[in-house]
Every structure is written in structure tokens, then in C-alpha cells.
Design a protein around this motif. Structure first.
Motif, short mmCIF file in Angstrom:
data_model
loop_
_atom_site.label_atom_id
_atom_site.label_comp_id
_atom_site.label_asym_id
_atom_site.label_seq_id
_atom_site.Cartn_x
_atom_site.Cartn_y
_atom_site.Cartn_z
N MET A 166 82.72 23.94 39.02
CA MET A 166 83.50 23.12 39.93
C MET A 166 82.55 22.42 40.90
O MET A 166 81.64 23.02 41.45
N THR A 167 82.75 21.13 41.08
CA THR A 167 81.90 20.37 41.99
C THR A 167 82.54 20.29 43.36
O THR A 167 83.74 20.44 43.52
N THR A 168 81.71 20.04 44.34
CA THR A 168 82.16 19.89 45.72
C THR A 168 81.86 18.48 46.18
O THR A 168 80.77 17.97 45.94
N LYS A 169 82.82 17.85 46.83
CA LYS A 169 82.62 16.49 47.35
C LYS A 169 81.70 16.55 48.57
O LYS A 169 81.85 17.40 49.43
N ILE A 170 80.78 15.61 48.60
CA ILE A 170 79.86 15.50 49.73
C ILE A 170 80.55 14.76 50.87
O ILE A 170 81.14 13.70 50.67
N GLN A 171 80.47 15.33 52.07
CA GLN A 171 81.04 14.68 53.25
C GLN A 171 80.04 13.74 53.90
O GLN A 171 80.40 12.67 54.38
N THR A 172 78.76 14.14 53.94
CA THR A 172 77.73 13.32 54.58
C THR A 172 76.54 13.18 53.64
O THR A 172 75.94 14.18 53.23
N VAL A 173 76.19 11.94 53.28
CA VAL A 173 75.01 11.70 52.45
C VAL A 173 73.80 11.66 53.38
O VAL A 173 73.76 10.89 54.34
N LEU A 174 72.82 12.50 53.08
CA LEU A 174 71.61 12.57 53.91
C LEU A 174 70.53 11.62 53.42
O LEU A 174 69.81 11.03 54.22
N LEU A 175 70.38 11.50 52.11
CA LEU A 175 69.42 10.54 51.55
C LEU A 175 69.75 10.30 50.10
O LEU A 175 70.47 11.09 49.46
N THR A 176 69.26 9.19 49.56
CA THR A 176 69.52 8.80 48.19
C THR A 176 68.21 8.47 47.49
O THR A 176 67.41 7.70 48.01
N GLY A 177 68.02 9.07 46.32
CA GLY A 177 66.88 8.73 45.46
C GLY A 177 67.36 7.76 44.40
O GLY A 177 68.35 8.02 43.72
N LYS A 178 66.69 6.61 44.26
CA LYS A 178 67.12 5.57 43.32
C LYS A 178 66.02 5.28 42.31
O LYS A 178 64.83 5.30 42.66
N THR A 179 66.43 5.00 41.07
CA THR A 179 65.48 4.56 40.05
C THR A 179 66.08 3.43 39.24
O THR A 179 67.31 3.32 39.13
N HIS A 180 65.22 2.62 38.68
CA HIS A 180 65.59 1.54 37.76
C HIS A 180 64.71 1.73 36.54
O HIS A 180 63.48 1.69 36.66
N THR A 181 65.31 1.97 35.39
CA THR A 181 64.55 2.30 34.19
C THR A 181 64.85 1.30 33.09
O THR A 181 66.01 0.98 32.83
N THR A 182 63.78 0.82 32.44
CA THR A 182 63.92 -0.08 31.31
C THR A 182 63.02 0.40 30.18
O THR A 182 61.93 0.90 30.43
N PRO A 183 63.49 0.26 28.94
CA PRO A 183 62.58 0.56 27.82
C PRO A 183 61.51 -0.53 27.77
O PRO A 183 61.79 -1.67 28.10
N SER A 184 60.32 -0.18 27.38
CA SER A 184 59.24 -1.16 27.33
C SER A 184 58.38 -0.89 26.10
O SER A 184 58.08 0.25 25.78
N HIS A 185 57.99 -1.96 25.44
CA HIS A 185 57.11 -1.85 24.28
C HIS A 185 55.83 -2.64 24.52
O HIS A 185 55.16 -3.03 23.59
N ARG A 186 55.46 -2.86 25.77
CA ARG A 186 54.29 -3.67 26.08
C ARG A 186 53.20 -2.84 26.73
O ARG A 186 53.47 -1.79 27.32
N GLU A 187 52.01 -3.32 26.65
CA GLU A 187 50.88 -2.65 27.29
C GLU A 187 50.85 -3.00 28.77
O GLU A 187 51.09 -4.13 29.14
N GLY A 188 50.57 -2.02 29.59
CA GLY A 188 50.45 -2.24 31.02
C GLY A 188 51.81 -2.39 31.68
O GLY A 188 52.76 -2.83 31.07
N ALA A 189 51.89 -1.98 32.90
CA ALA A 189 53.12 -2.12 33.68
C ALA A 189 52.75 -2.72 35.02
O ALA A 189 51.74 -2.36 35.60
N PRO A 190 53.53 -3.67 35.51
CA PRO A 190 53.20 -4.26 36.80
C PRO A 190 53.27 -3.22 37.91
O PRO A 190 54.06 -2.30 37.87
N ARG A 191 52.42 -3.36 38.87
CA ARG A 191 52.41 -2.44 40.00
C ARG A 191 52.52 -3.28 41.27
O ARG A 191 51.93 -4.33 41.39
N GLY A 192 53.28 -2.79 42.22
CA GLY A 192 53.45 -3.49 43.49
C GLY A 192 52.87 -2.66 44.61
O GLY A 192 52.52 -1.51 44.44
#
Length: 155
Positions: A1-27
């Protein structure tokens, strides 16, 4: 059973894409992580826009996102559907509090431009059935999955 969160303290976000290329851009303000799918030569997954000092929630979201992206590929192949090159998975994992207890919750956005919504939903559901991270959290935390596909893009 899950419990509903009343207050969000922080959020971790990701963006994922499949890639078939050499090297990945870095910022300057992010770390792009290249991961591979076990047993698959020349098939990598790129996690973009990870903060330089990620939180545990962001690392969990990143690992889950990489695993789930791989599962989407397996599920699509089983259904004889080619995933679009611009497919992406965004996962947000919230750390929150209800009373004095801490909980997690997650939102998953799966972007499959050019794939019919019903097909994309079937692939996403099948991927949840095989992804170990999805299985681990099933019934333990609230997870909302949103599919953005051809039908939704046309609207």
C-alpha cells in the motif's frame, strides 16, 4: 500500500534517450552519463541534464530511466514495432513527507513520436512488467506514467 505525500521536499529529474553515437555532449552545469545495456554491443543509453552533484533521488531516477528505456526497446521489438529515433524517457522521483514519515513517488513521461497511442501504451506497460526497477517499486510508491505519442502530438 502506498502513502500519498503531503509535502515534496525535493525532486530528482532525468531525461534519457537511446544513443548509437560516439561521444556525448557535456555542459557546464550537467553531467551526461553513458550507460550500456548488458549483452548488447554498440547500444548505449545517455542520461542528460543530471546535476553535477546529483541527489539519491536523481541517481535512482537515472538508473530506473536507463533500465526502463532498455525494457522499452525489448518490448517494442517483441511487438515488432520500431521505436522512433527521438524517443525519450523523463523520470521525476520526489522525496516527500507525510506527518513524520518520508516517502517516494514518481512520474514517468514516455515520448514516442510517430507511434500510435494504443501501441505506445502497450509497449510502456510491457516495459514496466520486465524492468526490475518498475517491479521493485510496484505497489510500494505512487507512480504515474504518461505516454506522449502520435495521437497526443496531433492534438
Amino acid at each position: 500500500m502506498t502513502t500519498k505525500i503531503q509535502t515534496v521536499l525535493l525532486t530528482g529529474k532525468t531525461h534519457t534517450t537511446p544513443s548509437h553515437r560516439e561521444g556525448a555532449p557535456r555542459g557546464d552545469e550537467r553531467v551526461d552519463i553513458r550507460m550500456s545495456i548488458p549483452g548488447k554491443a554498440d547500444n548505449e543509453i545517455v542520461l542528460q541534464a543530471i546535476q553535477l552533484h546529483p541527489t539519491a533521488e536523481q541517481l535512482f531516477a537515472g538508473a530506473w530511466s536507463a533500465c526502463y528505456t532498455g525494457a522499452l526497446g525489448v518490448a517494442a521489438k517483441a511487438k515488432k514495432v520500431a521505436l522512433p529515433a527521438d524517443m525519450a524517457v523523463d523520470i521525476e522521483v520526489d522525496l516527500g513527507q507525510t506527518g513524520g514519515a518520508y516517502f517516494l513517488q514518481a512520474r514517468i513521461d514516455v515520448r514516442m513520436p510517430g507511434v500510435a497511442l494504443d501501441v505506445a501504451e502497450a509497449i510502456a506497460h510491457a516495459a514496466h512488467q520486465m524492468c526490475p526497477y518498475s517491479k521493485a517499486v510496484h505497489g510500494n510508491i505512487d507512480v504515474a506514467t504518461n505516454i506522449v505519442a502520435a495521437d497526443a502530438l496531433a492534438a
